[in-house]
Enzyme design. Structure first.
Site, PDB file in Angstrom:
ATOM      1  N   SER A 164       0.847  -1.197   0.000  1.00  0.00           N
ATOM      2  CA  SER A 164       0.000   0.000   0.000  1.00  0.00           C
ATOM      3  C   SER A 164       0.881   1.244   0.000  1.00  0.00           C
ATOM      4  CB  SER A 164      -0.953  -0.044   1.189  1.00  0.00           C
ATOM      5  OG  SER A 164      -1.960   0.937   1.080  1.00  0.00           O
TER       6      SER A 164
ATOM      7  N   GLU B   9      -8.731  -4.746  -4.968  1.00  0.00           N
ATOM      8  CA  GLU B   9      -8.173  -3.690  -4.115  1.00  0.00           C
ATOM      9  C   GLU B   9      -9.240  -2.672  -3.711  1.00  0.00           C
ATOM     10  OE1 GLU B   9      -5.036  -3.661  -3.184  1.00  0.00           O
ATOM     11  OE2 GLU B   9      -3.741  -4.404  -4.787  1.00  0.00           O
TER      12      GLU B   9
ATOM     13  N   HIS C 217      -7.711  -5.355  -0.634  1.00  0.00           N
ATOM     14  CA  HIS C 217      -6.464  -4.675  -0.301  1.00  0.00           C
ATOM     15  C   HIS C 217      -5.916  -5.178   1.032  1.00  0.00           C
ATOM     16  CE1 HIS C 217      -3.663  -1.342  -0.656  1.00  0.00           C
ATOM     17  NE2 HIS C 217      -3.974  -0.904   0.546  1.00  0.00           N
TER      18      HIS C 217
END
Length: 495
Positions: free
Chosen positions: A183, A305, A399
């Site tokens: 991330s 995601e 995610h």
């Protein structure tokens, strides 16, 4: 048992247990307080001797997601080292940068424990870094005499310099360093690839679900700053007041940046690094110019995601917001093409979650892989497997679901990354730990991740775009997201 290491700055005392030696809370830069507040990281002063038995205080948090240390502090520039409890030398080094949107996160999160890598003969390093307004907001655009830009990036660079100078004392090879992150941590790896100041500090990079183009021009950065000041009830001329303001007084405004940005400026995203001397360009530009030559790259995204971002309202989630995004960015003539790309998806949640996936993660990851493959070996993956709980909740391969299998931290307690796998059979966890952690370890050791998947995994090239799709079973696809990359590449959204 206590073990001592002598470094450039002093003697560190750590502990050994279960075959792993750990040093937790090692200072790698001067405390960023007082005159150093809002300034780039300064060299760590000598400290004589120091006990490194516990994780440091976490950085000041501007969103409430992290589950590690109980206390937070602006004095946060510390790192941690794990290594096998033996006398081996020249071990490969793995430097982990946590995610959290540059608003939350810490190296003490149990999901980032380095013990599994140490047991595999790797020196694992993790670092804290400054978050939110204290590290990522470019106040220097309005008051350069009182603030520095890209303080967070300077923290990463300081930690890497510390590793380069000191890791051999822990048995690590300073010439075999892999920088990895997920991330915001993955984005940070991209910044380091593009930063001239990082040259020679690492030779391999792993980008998990990063946003490679998460860097802003001065024009866009000022949109962020003006929003923040408005939420603070301040004018531009008041900005130097922040230097002496308690961090707690900035928290509400920083949280509003996440919840209101897609209302005021759809598609804008959160504040992040800006272009300056530390970061003169995007990583993809640096790669096209040959400035990233020699850095081997492992890069990929998760299939879903955007479901998390849609749920939290961190990206556009209505046609009205999509229309305004395109209108504000002068791309209104491309809206019909954008809508057509997702016309097969039913329901606004699925449609706008897919938009977030492609816009924020997929497009620029593919373009970076394209550019870097001209200069060095690149491997690309997509993680498609959704654990049972994530399927049940409708998140899919969401995610951060890949962190626990990549770091071998399924057993971590009170951590969001392990929670995603709750209820998954042990054999399934082991299967994906073998695929991800095994591939990552191969890459860290040799620069080649292959050998742990169910199928072939070709070195990436821009013409075919071979991508390992990690699922049950794995498969190799060619240019699986090509149409999305082509459409979004034609849209200049809040650069």
């Amino acid at each position: 048992m206590i073990t001592e290491i002598k470094t450039k700055y002093g003697v560190l005392r750590g502990r050994t247990e279960d075959g792993v030696a750990r040093w937790l809370g090692i200072p790698y830069a001067a405390p960023p307080v007082g005159e150093l507040r809002f300034r780039r990281a300064a060299e760590c002063p000598p400290f004589g001797e120091r006990d490194c038995f516990a994780f440091p205080d976490r950085p000041v948090q501007f969103l409430k997601f992290s589950r590690g240390s109980a206390r937070e502090s602006e004095d946060c520039l510390y790192l941690n080292v794990w290594r096998p409890d033996d006398d081996r030398k020249n071990l490969p080094v793995f430097v982990w940068i946590y995610g959290g949107g540059f608003a939350f996160g810490e190296s003490g999160d149990p999901g980032y424990d380095g013990s599994a890598y140490a047991r595999e003969g790797v020196v694992f390093v993790s670092m804290n870094y400054r978050l939110g307004p204290l590290g990522c907001y470019p106040f220097a655009l309005y008051a350069p005499e009182a603030f520095d830009t890209n303080c967070t990036l300077s923290d990463h660079l300081a930690a890497l310099r510390w590793v380069h100078e000191n890791i051999s004392a822990f048995g690590g090879d300073p010439d075999n360093v892999t920088v990895a992150g997920e991330s915001a941590g993955g984005s940070s790896v991209c910044y380091l690839m593009a930063s001239p100041a990082a040259a020679g500090l690492f030779s391999k990079a792993i980008v998990q679900s990063g946003i490679p183009a998460f860097t802003f021009s001065d024009t866009t950065a000022k949109l962020h700053l003006d929003m923040f000041l408005r939420f603070m009830g301040m004018e531009r001329g008041d900005i130097t007041r922040l230097r002496d303001m308690p961090a707690a007084a900035m928290k509400k405004a920083a949280r509003l940046m996440f919840t209101e940005n897609s209302v005021l400026h759809p598609g804008l995203g959160q504040p992040g690094p800006v272009f300056d001397d530390l970061l003169p360009s995007l990583a993809v530009t640096a790669a096209k110019e040959g400035r990233t030559r020699g850095i081997k790259l492992l890069i990929g995204t998760n299939r879903n995601e955007g479901t998390l971002f849609n749920m939290l309202g961190w990206f556009i989630r209505s046609r009205a917001q999509a229309e305004r995004m395109c209108r504000d960015c002068g791309c209104e003539d491309r809206l019909a093409e954008l809508e057509a790309l997702y016309s097969h998806l039913r329901g606004s949640r699925r449609k706008y979650s897919a938009m977030a996936t492609d816009r924020l993660f997929v497009k620029d990851s593919v373009l970076l892989a394209d550019a870097q493959s001209a200069h060095s070996d690149v491997w690309m993956y997509r993680f498609d497997y959704a654990p049972p709980l994530m399927r049940l909740l409708g998140f899919g391969a969401v995610h951060s679901v890949d962190i626990a299998p990549a770091l071998g931290t399924f057993g971590a307690k009170k951590t969001n990354t392990a929670l995603a796998w709750k209820g998954a059979p042990e054999r399934r966890r082991e299967e994906f730990r073998r695929k991800l952690m095994g591939s990552w370890l191969n890459f860290v050791r040799t620069g080649d991740p292959t050998g742990c998947s169910d199928c072939r995994w070709d070195v990436y090239d821009a013409a075919r775009r071979p991508t390992l799709v990690m699922d049950r079973p794995d498969r190799q696809e060619y240019d699986p997201d090509g149409r999305a990359v082509a459409v979004w590449s034609g849209l200049d959204i809040h650069s």
